[in-house]
Design a protein around this motif. Structure first.
Motif, PDB file in Angstrom:
ATOM      1  N   VAL A   3      77.772 -25.392  82.177  1.00 39.07           N
ATOM      2  CA  VAL A   3      77.666 -26.197  83.402  1.00 39.07           C
ATOM      3  C   VAL A   3      78.759 -25.790  84.375  1.00 39.07           C
ATOM      4  O   VAL A   3      78.499 -25.508  85.547  1.00 39.07           O
ATOM      5  N   ARG A   4      79.999 -25.745  83.912  1.00 43.66           N
ATOM      6  CA  ARG A   4      81.124 -25.385  84.799  1.00 43.66           C
ATOM      7  C   ARG A   4      80.964 -23.990  85.399  1.00 43.66           C
ATOM      8  O   ARG A   4      81.375 -23.743  86.530  1.00 43.66           O
ATOM      9  N   GLU A   5      80.380 -23.083  84.631  1.00 42.70           N
ATOM     10  CA  GLU A   5      80.216 -21.696  85.079  1.00 42.70           C
ATOM     11  C   GLU A   5      78.910 -21.471  85.836  1.00 42.70           C
ATOM     12  O   GLU A   5      78.608 -20.337  86.206  1.00 42.70           O
ATOM     13  N   ALA A   6      78.143 -22.539  86.070  1.00 38.83           N
ATOM     14  CA  ALA A   6      76.845 -22.446  86.751  1.00 38.83           C
ATOM     15  C   ALA A   6      75.940 -21.423  86.057  1.00 38.83           C
ATOM     16  O   ALA A   6      75.195 -20.685  86.699  1.00 38.83           O
ATOM     17  N   ASP A   7      75.998 -21.408  84.735  1.00 37.98           N
ATOM     18  CA  ASP A   7      75.207 -20.511  83.899  1.00 37.98           C
ATOM     19  C   ASP A   7      73.949 -21.262  83.474  1.00 37.98           C
ATOM     20  O   ASP A   7      73.938 -21.941  82.445  1.00 37.98           O
ATOM     21  N   LEU A   8      72.891 -21.150  84.253  1.00 38.30           N
ATOM     22  CA  LEU A   8      71.674 -21.916  83.996  1.00 38.30           C
ATOM     23  C   LEU A   8      71.076 -21.591  82.629  1.00 38.30           C
ATOM     24  O   LEU A   8      70.666 -22.496  81.897  1.00 38.30           O
ATOM     25  N   ASP A   9      71.045 -20.320  82.247  1.00 35.47           N
ATOM     26  CA  ASP A   9      70.523 -19.968  80.925  1.00 35.47           C
ATOM     27  C   ASP A   9      71.332 -20.636  79.821  1.00 35.47           C
ATOM     28  O   ASP A   9      70.778 -21.126  78.838  1.00 35.47           O
ATOM     29  N   GLY A  10      72.652 -20.677  79.981  1.00 34.60           N
ATOM     30  CA  GLY A  10      73.510 -21.329  78.996  1.00 34.60           C
ATOM     31  C   GLY A  10      73.286 -22.830  78.941  1.00 34.60           C
ATOM     32  O   GLY A  10      73.313 -23.426  77.866  1.00 34.60           O
ATOM     33  N   VAL A  11      73.053 -23.463  80.090  1.00 31.71           N
ATOM     34  CA  VAL A  11      72.787 -24.898  80.129  1.00 31.71           C
ATOM     35  C   VAL A  11      71.482 -25.209  79.402  1.00 31.71           C
ATOM     36  O   VAL A  11      71.382 -26.189  78.662  1.00 31.71           O
ATOM     37  N   LEU A  12      70.474 -24.373  79.587  1.00 24.24           N
ATOM     38  CA  LEU A  12      69.163 -24.601  78.997  1.00 24.24           C
ATOM     39  C   LEU A  12      69.071 -24.193  77.521  1.00 24.24           C
ATOM     40  O   LEU A  12      68.169 -24.644  76.814  1.00 24.24           O
TER      41      LEU A  12
ATOM     42  N   THR B  78      66.972 -29.660  87.976  1.00 18.31           N
ATOM     43  CA  THR B  78      68.059 -30.581  88.340  1.00 18.31           C
ATOM     44  C   THR B  78      69.400 -29.883  88.506  1.00 18.31           C
ATOM     45  O   THR B  78      70.294 -30.429  89.145  1.00 18.31           O
ATOM     46  N   TRP B  79      69.561 -28.708  87.943  1.00 17.97           N
ATOM     47  CA  TRP B  79      70.887 -28.102  87.880  1.00 17.97           C
ATOM     48  C   TRP B  79      71.363 -27.364  89.132  1.00 17.97           C
ATOM     49  O   TRP B  79      72.554 -27.439  89.463  1.00 17.97           O
ATOM     50  N   PRO B  80      70.550 -26.617  89.873  1.00 12.40           N
ATOM     51  CA  PRO B  80      71.093 -25.909  91.039  1.00 12.40           C
ATOM     52  C   PRO B  80      71.841 -26.803  92.040  1.00 12.40           C
ATOM     53  O   PRO B  80      72.930 -26.420  92.500  1.00 12.40           O
ATOM     54  N   PRO B  81      71.345 -27.998  92.384  1.00 11.95           N
ATOM     55  CA  PRO B  81      72.139 -28.839  93.296  1.00 11.95           C
ATOM     56  C   PRO B  81      73.485 -29.255  92.686  1.00 11.95           C
ATOM     57  O   PRO B  81      74.495 -29.339  93.399  1.00 11.95           O
ATOM     58  N   PHE B  82      73.509 -29.494  91.384  1.00 16.20           N
ATOM     59  CA  PHE B  82      74.765 -29.867  90.723  1.00 16.20           C
ATOM     60  C   PHE B  82      75.730 -28.685  90.731  1.00 16.20           C
ATOM     61  O   PHE B  82      76.923 -28.848  90.990  1.00 16.20           O
ATOM     62  N   PHE B  83      75.217 -27.482  90.478  1.00 20.83           N
ATOM     63  CA  PHE B  83      76.068 -26.291  90.529  1.00 20.83           C
ATOM     64  C   PHE B  83      76.665 -26.117  91.927  1.00 20.83           C
ATOM     65  O   PHE B  83      77.838 -25.746  92.069  1.00 20.83           O
ATOM     66  N   ALA B  84      75.872 -26.355  92.963  1.00 25.03           N
ATOM     67  CA  ALA B  84      76.370 -26.239  94.340  1.00 25.03           C
ATOM     68  C   ALA B  84      77.486 -27.249  94.585  1.00 25.03           C
ATOM     69  O   ALA B  84      78.489 -26.936  95.241  1.00 25.03           O
ATOM     70  N   TRP B  85      77.317 -28.466  94.066  1.00 29.00           N
ATOM     71  CA  TRP B  85      78.353 -29.500  94.208  1.00 29.00           C
ATOM     72  C   TRP B  85      79.628 -29.078  93.473  1.00 29.00           C
ATOM     73  O   TRP B  85      80.728 -29.193  94.008  1.00 29.00           O
ATOM     74  N   LEU B  86      79.486 -28.547  92.246  1.00 25.58           N
ATOM     75  CA  LEU B  86      80.656 -28.083  91.497  1.00 25.58           C
ATOM     76  C   LEU B  86      81.384 -26.958  92.233  1.00 25.58           C
ATOM     77  O   LEU B  86      82.613 -26.894  92.219  1.00 25.58           O
ATOM     78  N   ALA B  87      80.632 -26.080  92.878  1.00 28.16           N
ATOM     79  CA  ALA B  87      81.218 -24.945  93.595  1.00 28.16           C
ATOM     80  C   ALA B  87      82.114 -25.383  94.745  1.00 28.16           C
ATOM     81  O   ALA B  87      82.941 -24.610  95.217  1.00 28.16           O
ATOM     82  N   GLN B  88      81.956 -26.623  95.171  1.00 27.91           N
ATOM     83  CA  GLN B  88      82.796 -27.152  96.239  1.00 27.91           C
ATOM     84  C   GLN B  88      84.134 -27.670  95.702  1.00 27.91           C
ATOM     85  O   GLN B  88      84.902 -28.277  96.442  1.00 27.91           O
TER      86      GLN B  88
ATOM     87  N   HIS C  96      78.168 -38.957  71.814  1.00 23.87           N
ATOM     88  CA  HIS C  96      78.510 -39.602  73.076  1.00 23.87           C
ATOM     89  C   HIS C  96      79.853 -39.060  73.520  1.00 23.87           C
ATOM     90  O   HIS C  96      80.702 -38.700  72.699  1.00 23.87           O
ATOM     91  N   ALA C  97      79.983 -38.946  74.834  1.00 27.20           N
ATOM     92  CA  ALA C  97      81.176 -38.336  75.397  1.00 27.20           C
ATOM     93  C   ALA C  97      81.571 -39.037  76.686  1.00 27.20           C
ATOM     94  O   ALA C  97      80.743 -39.677  77.342  1.00 27.20           O
ATOM     95  N   LEU C  98      82.820 -38.880  77.021  1.00 26.77           N
ATOM     96  CA  LEU C  98      83.336 -39.269  78.329  1.00 26.77           C
ATOM     97  C   LEU C  98      83.818 -37.998  79.004  1.00 26.77           C
ATOM     98  O   LEU C  98      84.461 -37.157  78.364  1.00 26.77           O
ATOM     99  N   LEU C  99      83.475 -37.855  80.288  1.00 25.22           N
ATOM    100  CA  LEU C  99      83.857 -36.664  81.039  1.00 25.22           C
ATOM    101  C   LEU C  99      84.535 -37.043  82.341  1.00 25.22           C
ATOM    102  O   LEU C  99      84.172 -38.045  82.960  1.00 25.22           O
ATOM    103  N   ARG C 100      85.493 -36.223  82.730  1.00 26.83           N
ATOM    104  CA  ARG C 100      85.999 -36.306  84.104  1.00 26.83           C
ATOM    105  C   ARG C 100      85.001 -35.521  84.929  1.00 26.83           C
ATOM    106  O   ARG C 100      84.787 -34.332  84.696  1.00 26.83           O
ATOM    107  N   CYS C 101      84.395 -36.194  85.891  1.00 29.27           N
ATOM    108  CA  CYS C 101      83.369 -35.558  86.698  1.00 29.27           C
ATOM    109  C   CYS C 101      83.498 -36.097  88.111  1.00 29.27           C
ATOM    110  O   CYS C 101      83.231 -37.272  88.365  1.00 29.27           O
ATOM    111  N   GLY C 102      83.928 -35.252  89.017  1.00 27.98           N
ATOM    112  CA  GLY C 102      84.066 -35.692  90.388  1.00 27.98           C
ATOM    113  C   GLY C 102      84.821 -34.685  91.222  1.00 27.98           C
ATOM    114  O   GLY C 102      85.307 -33.672  90.723  1.00 27.98           O
ATOM    115  N   THR C 103      84.909 -34.996  92.483  1.00 25.62           N
ATOM    116  CA  THR C 103      85.693 -34.170  93.400  1.00 25.62           C
ATOM    117  C   THR C 103      87.166 -34.517  93.218  1.00 25.62           C
ATOM    118  O   THR C 103      87.497 -35.593  92.708  1.00 25.62           O
ATOM    119  N   PRO C 104      88.061 -33.649  93.634  1.00 23.43           N
ATOM    120  CA  PRO C 104      89.483 -33.992  93.546  1.00 23.43           C
ATOM    121  C   PRO C 104      89.797 -35.321  94.249  1.00 23.43           C
ATOM    122  O   PRO C 104      90.604 -36.114  93.758  1.00 23.43           O
TER     123      PRO C 104
END
Length: 133
Positions: free
Chosen positions: A19-28, A56-66, A87-95
């Motif tokens: 996800v962090r690397e915007a690797d769609l094949d890896g996400v799937l 669902t992933w390309p828009p999320f990758f674009a958001w991460l790229a920002q 189950h997990a907790l993640l830090r997910c957001g803009t700075p």
């Protein structure tokens, strides 16, 4: 920790890295054709099937790229012989959003099953707590 727990834990960390690397094949990679996901953004009734999940992933990758962050803070796994959940907790957001709410966490719940001896993520549920109530 059992071997199944370790395999699932490694798989979830690989998924988060993809996800962090915007690797769609890896996400799937570890999701079956009949994946079901309930996510933070619409549609509220979720997405069903690998094609809808993929979309669902390309828009999320674009958001991460920002400059947004997506990192696992805590991960728990419970595995049976053929089904498991994590189950997990993640830090997910803009700075900016993380600075405004440093303790905010994305909640992730995964339902897994063994498919021909291999763990796959059959269900994902992502959510943020509703802090306005």
């Amino acid at each position: 920790m059992s071997e199944d727990d370790a395999q699932i834990r490694a798989m979830v960390h690989r998924w988060a890295t993809a996800v962090r690397e915007a690797d769609l094949d890896g996400v799937l990679a570890d999701h079956p054709a009949d994946i079901v996901m309930f996510d933070v953004p619409p549609p509220q009734n979720g997405v069903r099937g690998i094609e809808a999940y993929r979309d669902t992933w390309p828009p999320f990758f674009a958001w991460l790229a920002q400059g947004a962050v997506f990192e696992i803070v805590e991960l728990e796994v419970t595995a049976g012989a053929d089904v498991a959940y994590a189950h997990a907790l993640l830090r997910c957001g803009t700075p900016e959003s993380i600075a405004a709410e440093p303790g905010a966490r994305l909640r992730l719940t995964l339902g897994l099953r063994k498919d021909r001896g291999r763990w796959v993520i059959a269900h994902e549920h992502h959510s943020f707590p509703d802090v306005n109530h």
